[in-house]
Design a protein around this motif. Sequence first.
Motif, PDB file in Angstrom:
ATOM      1  N   TYR A 165      23.736  20.282  41.666  1.00  0.00           N
ATOM      2  CA  TYR A 165      22.907  19.709  42.714  1.00  0.00           C
ATOM      3  C   TYR A 165      22.612  18.259  42.364  1.00  0.00           C
ATOM      4  O   TYR A 165      22.395  17.931  41.203  1.00  0.00           O
ATOM      5  CB  TYR A 165      21.556  20.427  42.815  1.00  0.00           C
ATOM      6  N   GLU A 178      21.658  12.604  45.535  1.00  0.00           N
ATOM      7  CA  GLU A 178      22.487  11.617  46.225  1.00  0.00           C
ATOM      8  C   GLU A 178      23.804  12.282  46.615  1.00  0.00           C
ATOM      9  O   GLU A 178      24.201  13.278  46.008  1.00  0.00           O
ATOM     10  CB  GLU A 178      22.730  10.426  45.305  1.00  0.00           C
ATOM     11  N   PRO A 179      24.516  11.741  47.614  1.00  0.00           N
ATOM     12  CA  PRO A 179      25.774  12.356  48.039  1.00  0.00           C
ATOM     13  C   PRO A 179      26.826  12.448  46.935  1.00  0.00           C
ATOM     14  O   PRO A 179      27.635  13.360  46.924  1.00  0.00           O
ATOM     15  CB  PRO A 179      26.257  11.454  49.177  1.00  0.00           C
ATOM     16  N   ARG A 196      35.084  17.417  43.041  1.00  0.00           N
ATOM     17  CA  ARG A 196      34.090  16.879  43.977  1.00  0.00           C
ATOM     18  C   ARG A 196      34.393  17.454  45.362  1.00  0.00           C
ATOM     19  O   ARG A 196      35.542  17.494  45.784  1.00  0.00           O
ATOM     20  CB  ARG A 196      34.154  15.362  44.029  1.00  0.00           C
ATOM     21  N   ASP A 209      33.278  17.467  49.600  1.00  0.00           N
ATOM     22  CA  ASP A 209      32.624  16.693  50.657  1.00  0.00           C
ATOM     23  C   ASP A 209      31.849  17.682  51.519  1.00  0.00           C
ATOM     24  O   ASP A 209      32.431  18.440  52.290  1.00  0.00           O
ATOM     25  CB  ASP A 209      33.666  15.958  51.490  1.00  0.00           C
ATOM     26  N   ASN A 210      30.539  17.686  51.364  1.00  0.00           N
ATOM     27  CA  ASN A 210      29.689  18.634  52.063  1.00  0.00           C
ATOM     28  C   ASN A 210      28.847  17.931  53.127  1.00  0.00           C
ATOM     29  O   ASN A 210      27.763  18.379  53.460  1.00  0.00           O
ATOM     30  CB  ASN A 210      28.794  19.358  51.044  1.00  0.00           C
ATOM     31  N   THR A 211      29.373  16.832  53.639  1.00  0.00           N
ATOM     32  CA  THR A 211      28.620  16.074  54.640  1.00  0.00           C
ATOM     33  C   THR A 211      28.810  16.686  56.021  1.00  0.00           C
ATOM     34  O   THR A 211      29.792  17.384  56.285  1.00  0.00           O
ATOM     35  CB  THR A 211      29.080  14.602  54.682  1.00  0.00           C
ATOM     36  N   CYS A 212      27.876  16.429  56.892  1.00  0.00           N
ATOM     37  CA  CYS A 212      27.964  16.908  58.270  1.00  0.00           C
ATOM     38  C   CYS A 212      28.771  15.910  59.089  1.00  0.00           C
ATOM     39  O   CYS A 212      28.663  14.707  58.890  1.00  0.00           O
ATOM     40  CB  CYS A 212      26.573  17.045  58.881  1.00  0.00           C
ATOM     41  N   PRO A 213      29.567  16.411  60.021  1.00  0.00           N
ATOM     42  CA  PRO A 213      30.340  15.491  60.854  1.00  0.00           C
ATOM     43  C   PRO A 213      29.434  14.697  61.795  1.00  0.00           C
ATOM     44  O   PRO A 213      28.406  15.199  62.231  1.00  0.00           O
ATOM     45  CB  PRO A 213      31.268  16.415  61.639  1.00  0.00           C
ATOM     46  N   ALA A 214      29.830  13.484  62.082  1.00  0.00           N
ATOM     47  CA  ALA A 214      29.077  12.654  63.023  1.00  0.00           C
ATOM     48  C   ALA A 214      29.419  13.090  64.442  1.00  0.00           C
ATOM     49  O   ALA A 214      30.474  13.649  64.696  1.00  0.00           O
ATOM     50  CB  ALA A 214      29.438  11.190  62.824  1.00  0.00           C
TER      51      ALA A 214
END
Length: 98
Positions: free
Chosen positions: A18, A21-22, A48, A50-55
Amino acid sequence: VAYKGHTLQGNYEGSFVYAKEPILPEAAIPAVKEAAARAGLNWNDYQRIDNTCPAGKSLNDAEAGTGTSAADWFNLVVGEGGVIDWISPGWRGEYKKS
């Protein structure tokens, strides 16, 4: 966080880190490497993700009819047969002895 377990399909193990920061800050890597080594894990095996949400359009769209409303997600997690039932059977108290 490291985890190990066993199912009828066999053993499983893994870990993840955890971060606030990204991307894990470079300054934190030595401490994480040390913690991984103490747990018998090899830092070089980590990947690594990428667990970001799509825009774009919100995924929480009750009008979409795709089961993405907040109520749908709540039911998926805590509803009858939901995720929590799989993780912690009996959490509602249905197996308590009287």
